[in-house]
Design a protein around this motif. Structure first.
Motif, PDB file in Angstrom:
ATOM      1  N   MET A  33      -7.966  -2.632   3.497  1.00 43.87           N
ATOM      2  CA  MET A  33      -7.263  -1.473   2.952  1.00 43.87           C
ATOM      3  C   MET A  33      -5.845  -1.845   2.512  1.00 43.87           C
ATOM      4  O   MET A  33      -5.362  -1.353   1.494  1.00 43.87           O
ATOM      5  CB  MET A  33      -7.205  -0.349   3.989  1.00 43.87           C
ATOM      6  CG  MET A  33      -8.536   0.350   4.195  1.00 43.87           C
ATOM      7  SD  MET A  33      -8.478   1.616   5.461  1.00 43.87           S
ATOM      8  CE  MET A  33      -7.394   2.801   4.727  1.00 43.87           C
ATOM      9  N   LEU A  34      -5.200  -2.733   3.259  1.00 44.70           N
ATOM     10  CA  LEU A  34      -3.857  -3.181   2.884  1.00 44.70           C
ATOM     11  C   LEU A  34      -3.875  -3.955   1.574  1.00 44.70           C
ATOM     12  O   LEU A  34      -3.000  -3.772   0.718  1.00 44.70           O
ATOM     13  CB  LEU A  34      -3.259  -4.028   4.002  1.00 44.70           C
ATOM     14  CG  LEU A  34      -1.801  -4.394   3.870  1.00 44.70           C
ATOM     15  CD1 LEU A  34      -0.942  -3.130   3.904  1.00 44.70           C
ATOM     16  CD2 LEU A  34      -1.393  -5.336   4.980  1.00 44.70           C
ATOM     17  N   VAL A  35      -4.887  -4.795   1.376  1.00 44.53           N
ATOM     18  CA  VAL A  35      -5.001  -5.547   0.123  1.00 44.53           C
ATOM     19  C   VAL A  35      -5.253  -4.600  -1.046  1.00 44.53           C
ATOM     20  O   VAL A  35      -4.643  -4.731  -2.117  1.00 44.53           O
ATOM     21  CB  VAL A  35      -6.117  -6.617   0.226  1.00 44.53           C
ATOM     22  CG1 VAL A  35      -6.465  -7.200  -1.126  1.00 44.53           C
ATOM     23  CG2 VAL A  35      -5.706  -7.715   1.195  1.00 44.53           C
ATOM     24  N   VAL A  36      -6.141  -3.634  -0.856  1.00 46.23           N
ATOM     25  CA  VAL A  36      -6.426  -2.656  -1.919  1.00 46.23           C
ATOM     26  C   VAL A  36      -5.175  -1.830  -2.216  1.00 46.23           C
ATOM     27  O   VAL A  36      -4.855  -1.568  -3.380  1.00 46.23           O
ATOM     28  CB  VAL A  36      -7.622  -1.757  -1.522  1.00 46.23           C
ATOM     29  CG1 VAL A  36      -7.799  -0.606  -2.490  1.00 46.23           C
ATOM     30  CG2 VAL A  36      -8.898  -2.575  -1.450  1.00 46.23           C
ATOM     31  N   PHE A  37      -4.443  -1.439  -1.172  1.00 48.13           N
ATOM     32  CA  PHE A  37      -3.210  -0.685  -1.342  1.00 48.13           C
ATOM     33  C   PHE A  37      -2.186  -1.470  -2.154  1.00 48.13           C
ATOM     34  O   PHE A  37      -1.566  -0.937  -3.084  1.00 48.13           O
ATOM     35  CB  PHE A  37      -2.638  -0.327   0.037  1.00 48.13           C
ATOM     36  CG  PHE A  37      -1.316   0.386  -0.004  1.00 48.13           C
ATOM     37  CD1 PHE A  37      -1.226   1.679  -0.466  1.00 48.13           C
ATOM     38  CD2 PHE A  37      -0.172  -0.249   0.428  1.00 48.13           C
ATOM     39  CE1 PHE A  37      -0.015   2.350  -0.497  1.00 48.13           C
ATOM     40  CE2 PHE A  37       1.049   0.396   0.399  1.00 48.13           C
ATOM     41  CZ  PHE A  37       1.125   1.705  -0.064  1.00 48.13           C
TER      42      PHE A  37
END
Length: 141
Positions: A33-37
């Motif tokens: 989720m952090l990478v997508v964010f």
């Protein structure tokens, strides 16, 4: 925080999730989720830079920017809530263990106090009987 069966159920579920493979899966999901964010934020920054350089704002870029901002805010908010839930679970667990330790210490203190009182009562009985013992010893001579 109120004692409710739902809260106990949620805490039990969190405990089970954090055992075994649960932490690994949760960390993997959070990292994804952090990478997508960060990808969403980078895309929004690119669109913003393009609109600043060109001067005229394209309607397609406006729609894309709004969509990316909504996605970024949702992703950031869900990451924040996940982090807060994890910390809250940790603090509740620490509170329970601290409360249990405090109750054990209070119980132990009461037991020691009762022992002290019973010893003090025995000693006072012995000191009250002591003059009688001396009198009986004096008469035997």
């Amino acid at each position: 925080m109120f004692e409710t069966p739902l809260r106990k159920l949620v805490i039990l579920g969190m405990d089970k999730l954090k055992q075994g493979k649960g932490p690994l899966i949760a960390k993997t999901v959070a990292a994804t989720m952090l990478v997508v964010f960060s990808s969403i934020v980078y895309g929004a920054m690119e669109i913003g830079k393009r609109s600043r350089e060109g001067g005229a704002v394209n309607s397609t870029d406006e729609v894309l920017m709004a969509n990316l901002m909504l996605e970024a805010s949702l992703m950031g908010f869900s990451l924040f809530l996940a982090m807060m839930t994890d910390r809250l679970h940790y603090y509740i667990k620490e509170l329970y263990s601290t409360r249990e330790d405090l109750e054990n210490a209070i119980r132990l203190n009461k037991d020691r106090e009762e022992d002290r009182k019973s010893r003090a009562m025995e000693e006072t009985k012995e000191t009250k009987d002591y003059p009688l013992k001396l009198k009986t010893k004096d008469r035997s001579y």
